[in-house]
Structures are given as C-alpha cells and as structure tokens.
Design an enzyme around this catalytic site. Structure first.
Site, mmCIF file in Angstrom:
data_model
loop_
_atom_site.group_PDB
_atom_site.id
_atom_site.type_symbol
_atom_site.label_atom_id
_atom_site.label_comp_id
_atom_site.label_asym_id
_atom_site.label_seq_id
_atom_site.Cartn_x
_atom_site.Cartn_y
_atom_site.Cartn_z
ATOM 1 N N TYR A 1 -14.630 -4.007 2.827
ATOM 2 C CA TYR A 1 -13.265 -4.457 2.516
ATOM 3 C C TYR A 1 -13.118 -5.876 3.036
ATOM 4 O O TYR A 1 -13.304 -6.129 4.225
ATOM 5 C CB TYR A 1 -12.201 -3.555 3.156
ATOM 6 C CG TYR A 1 -10.817 -4.096 2.886
ATOM 7 C CD1 TYR A 1 -10.200 -3.896 1.652
ATOM 8 C CD2 TYR A 1 -10.150 -4.860 3.842
ATOM 9 C CE1 TYR A 1 -8.954 -4.433 1.383
ATOM 10 C CE2 TYR A 1 -8.898 -5.394 3.576
ATOM 11 C CZ TYR A 1 -8.299 -5.176 2.346
ATOM 12 O OH TYR A 1 -7.077 -5.723 2.083
ATOM 13 N N LYS B 1 -6.114 -11.845 11.621
ATOM 14 C CA LYS B 1 -5.633 -10.694 12.398
ATOM 15 C C LYS B 1 -5.373 -11.034 13.879
ATOM 16 O O LYS B 1 -4.321 -11.581 14.182
ATOM 17 C CB LYS B 1 -6.583 -9.511 12.236
ATOM 18 C CG LYS B 1 -6.518 -8.928 10.815
ATOM 19 C CD LYS B 1 -6.923 -7.473 10.713
ATOM 20 C CE LYS B 1 -6.503 -6.885 9.387
ATOM 21 N NZ LYS B 1 -7.593 -6.631 8.435
ATOM 22 N N ASP C 1 -17.596 -11.679 8.187
ATOM 23 C CA ASP C 1 -16.150 -11.464 8.103
ATOM 24 C C ASP C 1 -15.739 -10.738 9.389
ATOM 25 O O ASP C 1 -15.834 -9.515 9.486
ATOM 26 C CB ASP C 1 -15.815 -10.636 6.858
ATOM 27 C CG ASP C 1 -14.322 -10.340 6.758
ATOM 28 O OD1 ASP C 1 -13.589 -10.631 7.722
ATOM 29 O OD2 ASP C 1 -13.889 -9.802 5.717
ATOM 30 N N TYR D 1 0.814 -1.212 0.000
ATOM 31 C CA TYR D 1 0.000 0.000 0.000
ATOM 32 C C TYR D 1 0.847 1.261 0.000
ATOM 33 O O TYR D 1 0.542 2.213 0.705
ATOM 34 C CB TYR D 1 -0.928 0.003 1.229
ATOM 35 C CG TYR D 1 -2.166 -0.817 0.989
ATOM 36 C CD1 TYR D 1 -3.196 -0.298 0.215
ATOM 37 C CD2 TYR D 1 -2.288 -2.104 1.489
ATOM 38 C CE1 TYR D 1 -4.318 -1.044 -0.052
ATOM 39 C CE2 TYR D 1 -3.418 -2.863 1.228
ATOM 40 C CZ TYR D 1 -4.432 -2.322 0.465
ATOM 41 O OH TYR D 1 -5.542 -3.057 0.205
HETATM 42 C C1 LIG Z 1 -7.683 -7.066 6.925
HETATM 43 C C2 LIG Z 1 -8.996 -7.636 6.534
HETATM 44 C C3 LIG Z 1 -9.094 -8.692 5.610
HETATM 45 C C4 LIG Z 1 -7.893 -9.239 4.892
HETATM 46 O O1 LIG Z 1 -6.995 -9.859 5.754
HETATM 47 P P1 LIG Z 1 -5.463 -10.032 5.326
HETATM 48 O O2 LIG Z 1 -4.885 -10.897 6.384
HETATM 49 O O3 LIG Z 1 -4.880 -8.652 5.287
HETATM 50 O O4 LIG Z 1 -5.463 -10.685 3.982
HETATM 51 C C5 LIG Z 1 -10.336 -9.218 5.353
HETATM 52 N N1 LIG Z 1 -11.442 -8.742 5.956
HETATM 53 C C6 LIG Z 1 -11.388 -7.731 6.836
HETATM 54 C C7 LIG Z 1 -12.647 -7.271 7.493
HETATM 55 C C8 LIG Z 1 -10.176 -7.136 7.159
HETATM 56 O O5 LIG Z 1 -10.131 -6.110 8.007
#
Ligand SMILES: *Cc1c(COP(=O)(O)O)cnc(C)c1O
Length: 422
Positions: A143, A264, A235, A15
C-alpha cells in the site's frame, strides 16, 4: 442538532460506506494517548489516529512551536523563496536518515511523497537517455497511497478495483521468504533492462494487512536491483520515526535505498507534510541546460513553514533521551504479550515489530463470520474505550510512544477478554 447529526448532513468520510456508516464520534479534545468525546468519554488512541501520532495528542512542545511559527510566517511560495524551518528540517532529516541521502523535496502527504519518488525514478531514466526503462517492481500486498500513481504501485484490491483499467502496469512480486528469494532475484535479473525502480515498505506492509518479512531478504532484493542500476524507493511513510524500533526501519539494512518517502509521524501527527529524499546520483540527473530535464512538480503548500515547525518540534521529542527507551519498553511488552497468547485457539497468527503488535483472528472457512467480525471487533474495543481499526480479521495496536504500561496492560487484557467473548 448534535454534531453527529450535523456531520451526517454535510460530511463524506474517508474509507466509509456512507449508506450504513456507524455514527461518527464527536471528539472535542486530545491529551497524550487519550481522546475525549462530547460526553466526556475517554478513549485510548491505540492506532495513533491512523498511524500519524507518535508523541501523544496536543503535545505542549509541538503546540508552542506551531503557535510561534504561525505569528512569524504562516506560508510562502516555495519556488523562488525559502525559509528557516524548511532548511533546518532538511538538514536534520538528512543527518538522521540511513545511507547517502543528500536532497529533500517537500510535498504535503504520503501519497504525494510516493508520486514524487516515482516521477524522480522514471524521469531519471529518461533524463539519462534510457527511455525504455519504465517498468516498476512492487510487492503484491503493498500500500503506497490513494492518488493514481500511488494506487498503481499498490496491490490490486477492492480499494483499486473501480479504477483498475486506468492504473499503469506494475511487476508485482511476492513477499520474500527463505523459499522464494532465489526465484524473486531471478525475476529481477530477467526484467532488469526494462526496470526503472523497485518500491517497497521496509519489513512491515501496513494497509495490506500489517504483514511482515525479514530485513535479510530485502537486503538481497535491493542488492540485486543495484547490480542492474534499478533505483530503490523505501516508503517509510508508516515505518519512519521510530515505529519499528529504530528511527527508520532501513537502519537495520546493509544496503542503501536511493530514495525515502516520509509523512505520517513526520510532524508528530500534527499536520500534513510529505518528504521525498534522494541521493546525489538522482539529483544530478536533473541538472541540465535543457529545461525538459527539470522535475516539474510542486504543490501550493510545498514546505509549509508551520508544518515544518511542527516537524522540527516532533524531532526534538523523538531525539530526546526518553523516546527510544519508551519504544523499547513497548516492544518488550508486545513481545511478552505475543508469547502469552500465541497458542490461543482463536489466534491464527500473532507477530510484532517494534511498537506494532498484530493479531490475526482464526475465522476457519466461514466467510459470513469474517465479514461481520471486523465491525464486531471494532465496536467491542470502542465500547471499552480503546480505538482499534481492524483490517478484516486482523487487529493491531500501533500506539503513541508515550503510552503507559497501565494502558498497554489494559489493552492486552481487553484483547484477551475479546478472545474469550467473541
Ligand atoms: C499511509 C501510507 C501512505 C499514504 O499516505 P497518505 O498521507 O495517507 O497519503 C503511503 N505509504 C504508506 C506505507 C502508508 O502507510
């Protein structure tokens, strides 16, 4: 040559427009909420290193468990073989997740956890003989990651623009409000027979600008989907593991999503790991004597034992007696600060959820100001030893849960000072 100069010769950063990138700061050590650079300068990691770090850096309990696992079993192929850390982590996650989750599928990051969720849904319908159900519903500002499937279900933006002709079509909907909820439900009803799934970030949309919406309306959207058999994917890559005030954001819903995506905070931010969980209904649709009904997906490092051990250690800390009170403490302080600054003329909007505090800067109609503001804000806080990564004119804090009251107060004071200085 300094580390920054050597970096400049060989590294392409994420990025980052490399033409005019600011020099990258060489971090040599982390401890708790702090990162230290080569010169010994201390920074408060107020964004949890891109939202992954929940218990602080170099946590001794996680470090110990990772080190132990490394000398026992560092990795093994996960097709045909299994291991204790993967099984135990699945058992513990299923226990903790809201709803009726029954199975865990491992990958290695958030984007791949989303790819697997999408594949599970699309193949669910082809396995059960409904080949026409291929459309996907997602939020306009969503996202979900940077791989092609995850990009496709994310809002169209400058991130996705160069690839737009290659992304599959998605039915984008607005964030639900009191005003538009009936209209959104009608749209879902209208499309119903063609829709495979609805994917969403529960209550907080992260990279899309830290936008927030009410659980009550998400419940209504999920219920409308479920009326038509449309599968639902939560998600929780960013919201999972305490970030929004409960272990998972979906705990505050009445309805039960079919699938969860996690990453994460899963390993406490120590190493990469992704998880996609599903309920029995989805899993059963793949059981067959017909080989074509198999979920043909996997990664070399699926269920890496060291990453699983880090996650187990992180769960120990998450479930310990101090963590939820810490999260509540941050939440209360954020609320008080939000109330205190919301009338400031430079504050367009301030919102907060759990440990997340978001402040939108008033930019008027001046777009040239907007484009320079982001870097100006970033550098302002960096100079004062605070790592924030503004999304345009939006600054947010999303700290590790162990951050002290003093450090939080220092961040609030610095934000207030920035409101007067910038
Ligand atoms: C960061 C994120 C992703 C992608 O995860 P990466 O480990 O960076 O590929 C997917 N969904 C959400 C809600 C996120 O915040």
């Amino acid at each position: 040559m300094s580390l920054t100069e050597r970096d400049q010769k060989v590294i392409w950063h994420p990025y980052t427009q490399m033409k005019n990138a600011l020099p990258h700061i060489p971090v040599v050590r982390g401890e708790g909420v702090y990162l230290f650079d080569e010169d010994g300068k201390k920074y408060i990691d107020a964004v949890s290193s891109w939202w992954v770090n929940i218990h602080g850096h170099a946590h001794p309990h996680i470090a110990k468990k990772v080190a132990e696992q490394l000398s026992v079993l560092e990795h093994v192929i996960f097709a045909g073989f299994t291991h204790e850390p993967a099984v135990q982590l699945a058992e513990r996650l299923l226990e903790l997740l809201p709803g009726d989750q029954e199975k865990v599928f491992y990958t290695d990051n958030g984007s791949t956890s989303v790819e697997v969720a999408l594949k599970m849904c699309l193949q669910y319908w082809s396995n059960t003989g409904h080949k026409g159900r291929t459309r996907i519903i997602a939020f306009k500002e969503a996202y979900h990651g940077d791989t092609f499937g995850a990009m496709s279900v994310s809002g169209r933006s400058i991130f996705t623009d160069p690839f737009k002709s290659m992304l599959f079509e998605v039915e984008f909907i607005d964030l639900p409000t009191e005003k538009n909820i009936e209209q959104l439900k009608s749209k879902i009803n209208y499309l119903s027979n063609e829709v495979a799934c609805f994917i969403f970030e529960p209550m907080v949309l992260g990279a899309g600008g830290m936008l927030m919406y009410e659980a009550e309306y998400l419940d209504q959207l999920i219920e409308t989907c479920q009326k038509h058999g449309i599968l639902t994917i939560a998600d929780e890559v960013m919201t999972g593991f305490g970030r929004t005030g409960t272990y998972f954001a979906c705990e505050t819903l009445h309805s039960k999503p079919d699938i969860f995506c996690l990453s994460k905070g899963l390993t406490g931010g120590t190493m990469p790991l992704g998880v996609t969980t599903c309920n029995q209904k989805i899993f059963d649709a793949f059981l067959s004597d017909d080989k074509l009904k198999t979920l043909y997906h996997g990664h070399s490092f699926t269920a890496n034992p060291v990453a699983c051990a880090a996650s187990l250690a992180s769960l120990d800390i998450l479930l310990s007696a101090e963590t939820l009170p810490n999260i509540q403490r941050i939440k209360r302080k954020n609320e008080a600060f939000a109330t205190q600054i919301k009338e400031h003329p430079k504050v367009r909007d301030v919102r907060q959820k759990g440990t997340i505090l978001v402040l939108e800067w008033e930019t008027g109609n001046d777009t040239s100001y907007l484009s320079s503001l982001r870097n100006q804000l970033y550098l302002y806080f960096l100079e004062r030893g605070i790592i924030l990564r503004p999304l345009g004119n939006t600054i947010y804090i999303l700290p590790p849960y162990i951050i002290s009251d003093e450090d939080l107060d220092y961040i609030y004071q610095t934000i207030q000072q920035a409101l007067n200085d910038i």
